[in-house]
Write a protein that holds these residues in place. Structure first.
Motif, PDB file in Angstrom:
ATOM      1  N   TYR A  89       0.843  -1.199   0.000  1.00 10.99           N
ATOM      2  CA  TYR A  89       0.000   0.000   0.000  1.00 10.99           C
ATOM      3  C   TYR A  89       0.882   1.255   0.000  1.00 10.99           C
ATOM      4  CZ  TYR A  89      -3.831  -3.152   1.216  1.00 10.99           C
ATOM      5  OH  TYR A  89      -4.758  -4.172   1.208  1.00 10.99           O
ATOM      6  N   GLY A  90       0.240   2.386  -0.366  1.00 14.63           N
ATOM      7  CA  GLY A  90       0.962   3.645  -0.357  1.00 14.63           C
ATOM      8  C   GLY A  90       1.947   3.770  -1.500  1.00 14.63           C
ATOM      9  N   ILE A  91       1.510   3.404  -2.702  1.00 15.45           N
ATOM     10  CA  ILE A  91       2.430   3.372  -3.846  1.00 15.45           C
ATOM     11  C   ILE A  91       2.492   4.757  -4.497  1.00 15.45           C
ATOM     12  CG2 ILE A  91       3.101   2.144  -5.927  1.00 15.45           C
ATOM     13  CD1 ILE A  91       3.006   0.422  -3.371  1.00 15.45           C
ATOM     14  N   THR A  92       3.215   5.637  -3.843  1.00 15.46           N
ATOM     15  CA  THR A  92       3.475   6.976  -4.379  1.00 15.46           C
ATOM     16  C   THR A  92       4.463   6.864  -5.545  1.00 15.46           C
ATOM     17  OG1 THR A  92       5.369   7.307  -2.933  1.00 15.46           O
ATOM     18  CG2 THR A  92       3.193   7.927  -2.057  1.00 15.46           C
ATOM     19  N   PRO A  93       4.676   7.949  -6.294  1.00 17.29           N
ATOM     20  CA  PRO A  93       5.689   7.884  -7.360  1.00 17.29           C
ATOM     21  C   PRO A  93       7.065   7.470  -6.848  1.00 17.29           C
ATOM     22  CG  PRO A  93       4.297   9.795  -7.671  1.00 17.29           C
ATOM     23  CD  PRO A  93       3.893   9.200  -6.353  1.00 17.29           C
ATOM     24  N   ALA A  94       7.456   7.942  -5.671  1.00 19.96           N
ATOM     25  CA  ALA A  94       8.767   7.566  -5.129  1.00 19.96           C
ATOM     26  C   ALA A  94       8.823   6.081  -4.802  1.00 19.96           C
ATOM     27  CB  ALA A  94       9.076   8.390  -3.881  1.00 19.96           C
ATOM     28  N   VAL A  95       7.726   5.547  -4.268  1.00 16.44           N
ATOM     29  CA  VAL A  95       7.688   4.112  -3.946  1.00 16.44           C
ATOM     30  C   VAL A  95       7.694   3.282  -5.221  1.00 16.44           C
ATOM     31  CG1 VAL A  95       6.296   2.274  -2.936  1.00 16.44           C
ATOM     32  CG2 VAL A  95       6.601   4.423  -1.693  1.00 16.44           C
ATOM     33  N   GLU A  96       6.936   3.713  -6.214  1.00 12.49           N
ATOM     34  CA  GLU A  96       6.928   2.977  -7.480  1.00 12.49           C
ATOM     35  C   GLU A  96       8.316   2.937  -8.096  1.00 12.49           C
ATOM     36  OE1 GLU A  96       6.870   1.907 -11.557  1.00 12.49           O
ATOM     37  OE2 GLU A  96       7.378   3.929 -10.854  1.00 12.49           O
ATOM     38  N   LYS A  97       9.016   4.070  -8.045  1.00 12.78           N
ATOM     39  CA  LYS A  97      10.382   4.119  -8.577  1.00 12.78           C
ATOM     40  C   LYS A  97      11.294   3.178  -7.798  1.00 12.78           C
ATOM     41  CE  LYS A  97      14.199   7.305  -9.517  1.00 12.78           C
ATOM     42  NZ  LYS A  97      14.682   8.719  -9.404  1.00 12.78           N
ATOM     43  N   ALA A  98      11.145   3.155  -6.476  1.00 11.72           N
ATOM     44  CA  ALA A  98      11.962   2.265  -5.655  1.00 11.72           C
ATOM     45  C   ALA A  98      11.636   0.808  -5.936  1.00 11.72           C
ATOM     46  CB  ALA A  98      11.740   2.581  -4.173  1.00 11.72           C
ATOM     47  N   TYR A  99      10.360   0.514  -6.135  1.00  9.76           N
ATOM     48  CA  TYR A  99       9.952  -0.863  -6.431  1.00  9.76           C
ATOM     49  C   TYR A  99      10.591  -1.335  -7.740  1.00  9.76           C
ATOM     50  CZ  TYR A  99       7.065  -4.954  -7.239  1.00  9.76           C
ATOM     51  OH  TYR A  99       6.655  -6.248  -7.476  1.00  9.76           O
ATOM     52  N   ARG A 100      10.444  -0.527  -8.776  1.00  7.64           N
ATOM     53  CA  ARG A 100      10.994  -0.876 -10.085  1.00  7.64           C
ATOM     54  C   ARG A 100      12.521  -0.937 -10.026  1.00  7.64           C
ATOM     55  NH1 ARG A 100      11.215   3.393 -13.503  1.00  7.64           N
ATOM     56  NH2 ARG A 100       9.524   4.308 -12.275  1.00  7.64           N
ATOM     57  N   GLY A 101      13.121   0.058  -9.356  1.00 10.13           N
ATOM     58  CA  GLY A 101      14.568   0.124  -9.307  1.00 10.13           C
ATOM     59  C   GLY A 101      15.213  -0.963  -8.476  1.00 10.13           C
ATOM     60  N   SER A 102      14.508  -1.454  -7.465  1.00 11.29           N
ATOM     61  CA  SER A 102      15.058  -2.539  -6.655  1.00 11.29           C
ATOM     62  C   SER A 102      15.187  -3.817  -7.463  1.00 11.29           C
ATOM     63  CB  SER A 102      14.167  -2.791  -5.434  1.00 11.29           C
ATOM     64  OG  SER A 102      14.196  -1.688  -4.546  1.00 11.29           O
ATOM     65  N   HIS A 103      14.265  -4.043  -8.385  1.00 16.86           N
ATOM     66  CA  HIS A 103      14.286  -5.273  -9.169  1.00 16.86           C
ATOM     67  C   HIS A 103      15.183  -5.185 -10.404  1.00 16.86           C
ATOM     68  CE1 HIS A 103      10.556  -5.900  -6.807  1.00 16.86           C
ATOM     69  NE2 HIS A 103      10.917  -7.161  -6.853  1.00 16.86           N
ATOM     70  N   ALA A 104      15.320  -3.973 -10.952  1.00 18.60           N
ATOM     71  CA  ALA A 104      16.187  -3.791 -12.120  1.00 18.60           C
ATOM     72  C   ALA A 104      17.627  -3.624 -11.645  1.00 18.60           C
ATOM     73  CB  ALA A 104      15.739  -2.566 -12.911  1.00 18.60           C
ATOM     74  N   ARG A 105      18.514  -4.428 -12.191  1.00 18.38           N
ATOM     75  CA  ARG A 105      19.915  -4.388 -11.786  1.00 18.38           C
ATOM     76  C   ARG A 105      20.749  -4.972 -12.915  1.00 18.38           C
ATOM     77  NH1 ARG A 105      16.721  -8.141  -9.354  1.00 18.38           N
ATOM     78  NH2 ARG A 105      17.533 -10.221  -8.835  1.00 18.38           N
ATOM     79  N   SER A 106      22.023  -5.190 -12.687  1.00 19.63           N
ATOM     80  CA  SER A 106      22.896  -5.613 -13.777  1.00 19.63           C
ATOM     81  C   SER A 106      22.485  -6.945 -14.384  1.00 19.63           C
ATOM     82  CB  SER A 106      24.350  -5.694 -13.277  1.00 19.63           C
ATOM     83  OG  SER A 106      24.462  -6.631 -12.210  1.00 19.63           O
ATOM     84  N   THR A 107      21.808  -7.769 -13.615  1.00 18.90           N
ATOM     85  CA  THR A 107      21.428  -9.101 -14.106  1.00 18.90           C
ATOM     86  C   THR A 107      19.985  -9.201 -14.575  1.00 18.90           C
ATOM     87  OG1 THR A 107      20.917  -9.723 -11.824  1.00 18.90           O
ATOM     88  CG2 THR A 107      23.116 -10.293 -12.674  1.00 18.90           C
ATOM     89  N   HIS A 108      19.145  -8.239 -14.210  1.00 17.17           N
ATOM     90  CA  HIS A 108      17.717  -8.324 -14.505  1.00 17.17           C
ATOM     91  C   HIS A 108      17.181  -6.971 -14.973  1.00 17.17           C
ATOM     92  CE1 HIS A 108      18.296 -11.865 -11.992  1.00 17.17           C
ATOM     93  NE2 HIS A 108      17.144 -12.320 -12.438  1.00 17.17           N
ATOM     94  N   HIS A 109      16.186  -7.020 -15.846  1.00 20.23           N
ATOM     95  CA  HIS A 109      15.456  -5.818 -16.207  1.00 20.23           C
ATOM     96  C   HIS A 109      13.966  -6.045 -15.934  1.00 20.23           C
ATOM     97  CE1 HIS A 109      15.245  -8.215 -19.977  1.00 20.23           C
ATOM     98  NE2 HIS A 109      14.082  -7.618 -20.156  1.00 20.23           N
TER      99      HIS A 109
END
Length: 203
Positions: A89-109
């Protein structure tokens, strides 16, 4: 089926599916409520191993009366994001960015697929998301497909275990806009989660 289950079990290790800890109470959930402006939408996230093309995790963001993420058997956590029964819950733009950015990394998109829906469709998806969890490990795509199949206009979605197969189905629906999100930071998912949690706490 046995081979599919082995695949999903391996994907769990990549996605880092884990117990997120205590469930949030209703007052905490209500206090965090956020709705993104604009149309009601459904956004399917598919985390993909960039080297092999195999799917590691599936989740669904729903912008209805409030914006939530149905994150079945997922790993994401943040101190400012209440979670109950695999719903964030509480998916503000900053949280959405953190959610997406936590999963995207050198091995995964991350494949991000967005579609506008009616308020009624979004509300049905919202209510279903709150009823689906907690979801057993390796069933992220399966439960997300089950949810979508019950939303009017999405009945043609087949229930599958493989995240990429669900993404392919979703992407073929009218009006779906598909993007791919990349970052090149550390391959360690837990490190990314911790860093984004710290950033959210600072804001």
């Amino acid at each position: 089926m046995f081979r599919v289950l082995i695949f999903c079990a391996l994907a769990l290790g990549v996605a880092g599916c884990t117990d997120r800890g205590p469930e949030a109470d209703p007052a905490t959930i209500a206090a965090a409520a956020y709705r993104a402006p604009g149309s009601a939408t459904l956004t399917l996230y598919t985390m993909v191993n960039t080297r092999t093309g195999s799917g590691a995790h599936t989740s669904l963001m729903i912008n209805a009366r409030e914006r939530i993420v149905f994150d079945p058997a997922g790993s994401f956590y943040a101190d400012v994001v209440p979670e109950k029964d695999d719903v964030l819950y509480g998916i503000t733009p900053a949280v959405e960015k953190a959610y997406r950015g936590s999963h995207a990394r050198s091995t995964h998109h991350v494949i991000v697929q967005n579609v506008e829906v009616t308020p009624q469709q979004a509300e049905i998806a919202y209510q279903l998301a709150k009823q689906m969890g907690p979801v057993p490990g390796a069933y992220c795509a399966n439960y997300t497909a089950r949810l979508l199949q019950q939303v009017p206009g999405f009945e043609q979605i087949d229930v599958v275990f493989q995240p990429v197969k669900l993404s392919d189905q979703f992407g073929s629906l009218p009006g779906v806009v598909t993007e791919k999100y990349y970052e090149n930071d550390d391959a360690d998912l837990q490190k990314g989660l911790a860093e984004n949690n710290a950033r959210l706490n600072q804001t």
